[in-house]
Structure formats: structure tokens, C-alpha cells
Design a protein around this motif. Sequence first.
Motif, PDB file in Angstrom:
ATOM      1  N   ALA A 107      -5.170  57.994  38.208  1.00  0.00           N
ATOM      2  CA  ALA A 107      -6.150  57.802  39.399  1.00  0.00           C
ATOM      3  C   ALA A 107      -6.382  58.716  40.160  1.00  0.00           C
ATOM      4  N   ALA A 108      -5.463  59.770  40.250  1.00  0.00           N
ATOM      5  CA  ALA A 108      -5.813  61.042  40.756  1.00  0.00           C
ATOM      6  C   ALA A 108      -6.801  61.958  40.091  1.00  0.00           C
ATOM      7  N   TYR A 109      -6.811  61.899  38.849  1.00  0.00           N
ATOM      8  CA  TYR A 109      -7.513  62.675  38.092  1.00  0.00           C
ATOM      9  C   TYR A 109      -8.969  62.286  38.173  1.00  0.00           C
ATOM     10  N   HIS A 110      -8.953  60.848  38.160  1.00  0.00           N
ATOM     11  CA  HIS A 110     -10.474  60.193  38.067  1.00  0.00           C
ATOM     12  C   HIS A 110     -11.156  60.656  39.692  1.00  0.00           C
ATOM     13  N   GLY A 111     -10.268  60.724  40.656  1.00  0.00           N
ATOM     14  CA  GLY A 111     -10.634  61.006  42.061  1.00  0.00           C
ATOM     15  C   GLY A 111     -10.860  62.523  41.993  1.00  0.00           C
ATOM     16  N   LEU A 112     -10.574  63.348  41.296  1.00  0.00           N
ATOM     17  CA  LEU A 112     -10.632  64.630  41.196  1.00  0.00           C
ATOM     18  C   LEU A 112     -12.023  65.110  41.040  1.00  0.00           C
ATOM     19  N   LYS A 113     -12.868  64.372  40.282  1.00  0.00           N
ATOM     20  CA  LYS A 113     -14.126  64.724  39.815  1.00  0.00           C
ATOM     21  C   LYS A 113     -14.275  66.184  39.332  1.00  0.00           C
ATOM     22  N   CYS A 114     -13.549  66.642  38.317  1.00  0.00           N
ATOM     23  CA  CYS A 114     -13.619  67.870  37.933  1.00  0.00           C
ATOM     24  C   CYS A 114     -14.755  68.243  37.290  1.00  0.00           C
ATOM     25  N   GLY A 115     -15.398  67.267  36.271  1.00  0.00           N
ATOM     26  CA  GLY A 115     -16.627  67.560  35.860  1.00  0.00           C
ATOM     27  C   GLY A 115     -17.655  67.819  36.602  1.00  0.00           C
ATOM     28  N   LEU A 116     -17.737  67.431  37.884  1.00  0.00           N
ATOM     29  CA  LEU A 116     -18.719  67.615  38.852  1.00  0.00           C
ATOM     30  C   LEU A 116     -18.748  68.990  39.510  1.00  0.00           C
ATOM     31  N   LEU A 117     -17.166  69.508  39.752  1.00  0.00           N
ATOM     32  CA  LEU A 117     -17.175  70.987  39.721  1.00  0.00           C
ATOM     33  C   LEU A 117     -17.584  72.052  38.877  1.00  0.00           C
ATOM     34  N   THR A 118     -17.147  71.545  37.711  1.00  0.00           N
ATOM     35  CA  THR A 118     -17.676  72.283  36.492  1.00  0.00           C
ATOM     36  C   THR A 118     -19.070  72.432  36.345  1.00  0.00           C
ATOM     37  N   SER A 119     -19.800  71.222  36.370  1.00  0.00           N
ATOM     38  CA  SER A 119     -21.416  71.288  36.497  1.00  0.00           C
ATOM     39  C   SER A 119     -21.982  71.952  37.407  1.00  0.00           C
ATOM     40  N   MET A 120     -21.474  72.115  38.413  1.00  0.00           N
ATOM     41  CA  MET A 120     -21.933  72.872  39.778  1.00  0.00           C
ATOM     42  C   MET A 120     -21.724  74.213  39.629  1.00  0.00           C
ATOM     43  N   CYS A 121     -20.633  74.768  39.039  1.00  0.00           N
ATOM     44  CA  CYS A 121     -20.167  76.078  38.949  1.00  0.00           C
ATOM     45  C   CYS A 121     -20.598  76.784  37.649  1.00  0.00           C
ATOM     46  N   TYR A 122     -21.133  76.040  36.620  1.00  0.00           N
ATOM     47  CA  TYR A 122     -21.714  76.547  35.436  1.00  0.00           C
ATOM     48  C   TYR A 122     -22.970  75.689  35.168  1.00  0.00           C
ATOM     49  N   PRO A 123     -23.999  75.678  35.952  1.00  0.00           N
ATOM     50  CA  PRO A 123     -25.080  74.884  35.699  1.00  0.00           C
ATOM     51  C   PRO A 123     -25.880  75.140  34.241  1.00  0.00           C
ATOM     52  N   ASP A 124     -26.001  76.210  33.914  1.00  0.00           N
ATOM     53  CA  ASP A 124     -26.709  76.485  32.813  1.00  0.00           C
ATOM     54  C   ASP A 124     -26.134  76.708  31.412  1.00  0.00           C
ATOM     55  N   ALA A 125     -24.724  76.294  31.334  1.00  0.00           N
ATOM     56  CA  ALA A 125     -24.002  76.094  30.095  1.00  0.00           C
ATOM     57  C   ALA A 125     -24.510  75.184  29.332  1.00  0.00           C
ATOM     58  N   GLY A 126     -24.631  75.481  28.074  1.00  0.00           N
ATOM     59  CA  GLY A 126     -24.734  74.769  26.894  1.00  0.00           C
ATOM     60  C   GLY A 126     -23.521  73.527  26.795  1.00  0.00           C
ATOM     61  N   TYR A 127     -24.070  72.234  26.033  1.00  0.00           N
ATOM     62  CA  TYR A 127     -22.822  71.324  26.130  1.00  0.00           C
ATOM     63  C   TYR A 127     -21.695  71.738  25.448  1.00  0.00           C
ATOM     64  N   GLY A 128     -21.555  72.698  24.416  1.00  0.00           N
ATOM     65  CA  GLY A 128     -20.299  73.111  23.791  1.00  0.00           C
ATOM     66  C   GLY A 128     -19.507  73.897  24.689  1.00  0.00           C
ATOM     67  N   GLN A 129     -19.943  74.695  25.367  1.00  0.00           N
ATOM     68  CA  GLN A 129     -19.462  75.815  26.493  1.00  0.00           C
ATOM     69  C   GLN A 129     -18.958  75.178  27.480  1.00  0.00           C
ATOM     70  N   LEU A 130     -19.767  74.085  28.162  1.00  0.00           N
ATOM     71  CA  LEU A 130     -19.422  73.388  29.241  1.00  0.00           C
ATOM     72  C   LEU A 130     -18.139  72.583  28.900  1.00  0.00           C
ATOM     73  N   ARG A 131     -18.199  71.975  28.013  1.00  0.00           N
ATOM     74  CA  ARG A 131     -17.091  71.194  27.431  1.00  0.00           C
ATOM     75  C   ARG A 131     -15.709  71.831  27.419  1.00  0.00           C
ATOM     76  N   VAL A 132     -15.672  73.080  26.724  1.00  0.00           N
ATOM     77  CA  VAL A 132     -14.560  73.991  26.993  1.00  0.00           C
ATOM     78  C   VAL A 132     -14.073  74.328  28.208  1.00  0.00           C
ATOM     79  N   VAL A 133     -15.240  74.808  29.116  1.00  0.00           N
ATOM     80  CA  VAL A 133     -14.822  75.148  30.512  1.00  0.00           C
ATOM     81  C   VAL A 133     -14.064  73.785  31.316  1.00  0.00           C
TER      82      VAL A 133
END
Length: 344
Positions: free
Chosen positions: A61-87
Motif C-alpha cells: 500500500a505504501a508503494y502505491h502511495g509513493l507514486k514513484c512513476g510520477l516522480l520519474t516522469s517529472m524528472c526525466y520528461p524526455d526519456a523514451g519508454y525503454g530508458q524511462l522504464r529502467v530509471v
Amino acid sequence: MSSAVARLQTARSSSPKKILLPDLVSHCTFKLRINRHRKQVTTETKKWLFKDGNLMGKKRAAYHGLKCGLLTSMCYPDAGYGQLRVVNDFLTYLFHLDNLSDDMDNVGTLTTADEVLNSLYHPYTYRSSARVGKMTRDFYKRMLPTASPGTQQRFIETFDFFFQSVTQQASDRAAGVIPDLESYIELRRDTSGCKPCWALIEYANNLDIPDEVMEHETIRALGEATNDLVTWSNDIFSYNVEQSKGDTHNMIPVVMNQEGIDLQSAVDFVGNMCKQSIDRFIEERSRLPSWGPEIDRQVDIYVNGLADWIVGSLHWSFESERYFGKTGRQVKATRVVELLPLRV
């Protein structure tokens, strides 16, 4: 309990029951952008993290609330799918490591470091059944095909510094040591885990910047200013949860102890340091030299990636449930935080 910790607990018990956060969001004028692959990457990383029944109950539940995918997407806005997934896999895993290290002694952190670093240095030959090693080898082998040699080296070296610093942090926690501000800042620049994330800016944007450029004093100063903003603001945002657990590895109690000031004054003090770090970033960026058209193009992308981290981390901190539960947007608007009671 050390005398410094005892003094802080006494000061805390007589403090107001709320604090007013500094207005860092308004002070940061960089444009906030979000990567278009956010939803897909978030879904795939969750599958990766929860594989084999890992993280159940409250941790899931804590992981869902973390919203890490949002952080990654805000900090690496131009990355392609493959790179964004690794990050995103790495940042998710880094938060997981951070949570684990909070409960570890220095022996525990050394054992984990051994697993992780062997997996990075020998991703195709090192064999271990430990889940943390398997996860490390999995994301790193996906990173290797397109990461430049310099990026790979910077990623591993700075991750090694991360483990050295969290081992020191574990020793300080066990001894009840509250460091002076200068020592804390030095250690915090590595315990933050930011430095490997800067190497991932290179990876996510397919950059191959020469080592001598990455080691230039202005490039290093820009990375340091970004690290300071991200980590010092994080200390402000995470203070409430940490103080409720009696954790003193945070800049606010460090400042209270060293300067002999009350809680709100310490929050204001650290807030001003955060604003100065944003100003320092802008000033250093104006001093960038030229290395020729192609390298200048790549350096511009890298430096913009640091700016994305500054603005992205600030906004994400109020969207995530890690620091303010479900009241993040309200806290963002009012800047008022009600202090949690100290856990017994």
C-alpha cells in the motif's frame, strides 16, 4: 541516548504542534513537464517489484502511495519508454533500499552493499539468490546496451558512495550522534542517492559527454546545487514523519542542535538554504563554458535534466503520500503541517 538527542526531544516537547513550510514551489520558476510514458511505465514497474509476492500488506500500500512513476516522469520528461522504464525501476528500488536501510545497522548495510555492488560490477557472472542482487542485475543489464562507458562508471562509483554513507549514517544512529552541519551536508549529498540519478540523466537522454566535461567545476557545482535542493527540501518535507520515529538524521534537528534555535526557526533556516541552492544553480548555469556545438548540445540537455529534478521533486513531494499522507495538496496550498505524536 546522547545528551544532544535528549536536548532535542526536550525542545520538541515544548514546540508548537504545527510548522509552516517555506514556499519553495513559488521560488522555483523552472517549467514542470511530465513524460508521456508515465502510466505504462508505472504499471510495468509495479509488476516487476511485486514479482514472486514481494512486498505485501502495508508495504505494498505504501508503494502505491509513493507514486514513484510520477516522480520519474517529472524528472526525466524526455526519456523514451525503454530508458524511462529502467530509471523508474531503479528509483523504485532505491526507495525500497532507503526504507530497508532505515532499519539496518552498519553490518546490515555492508551486507546489502556487497550484494548490490557485486551485481553491478559483475552483472553477467555474479551469482546470488538474494532478491536485492537479482533486482540489481535485472535493471542494470537492461541499462548497459545504451549507457556510455562514462555513464556506467559514474553510476557505479556514486552508488558505491551511497552505501558508504548510509553505513556511516547507521553507525551515527546507533551511537545517538548528531553531526555538525558541515559534516551532515557532506554525508547527506551521498545518503540522498541523488548522484546515481544524475548519471541516469545521461542514460535516459542517450548522452555521451566526455569525462573531462562532466568533471568541470561548473558541471559539478550544478550537480551539487541540485543535490542540495532535492535533499534539503526532502529533509523539510520528511521531518514530520521522521521526528515521530525519533530519527535525527535530518537537517532540521542538526540545525536546532548546532544553532540553539527552535523548530520553526530551523525550518525557516533550512528553507532559506534551499532557496539559495536554486539561486546558486541559476548563477552557475550562466557560467557554463563552451566545448563546441555537439558537446554544448548534450551539456544543455544534461543541465536541463538537473533543472527537471529540482522542479519535479518539489511538486512530487506534495503528490506522493510518503510525507503528508493524503493531505499533500492541502499542505501545498497552506504550507501548514500538523506535527505527528512521537511513537512509543
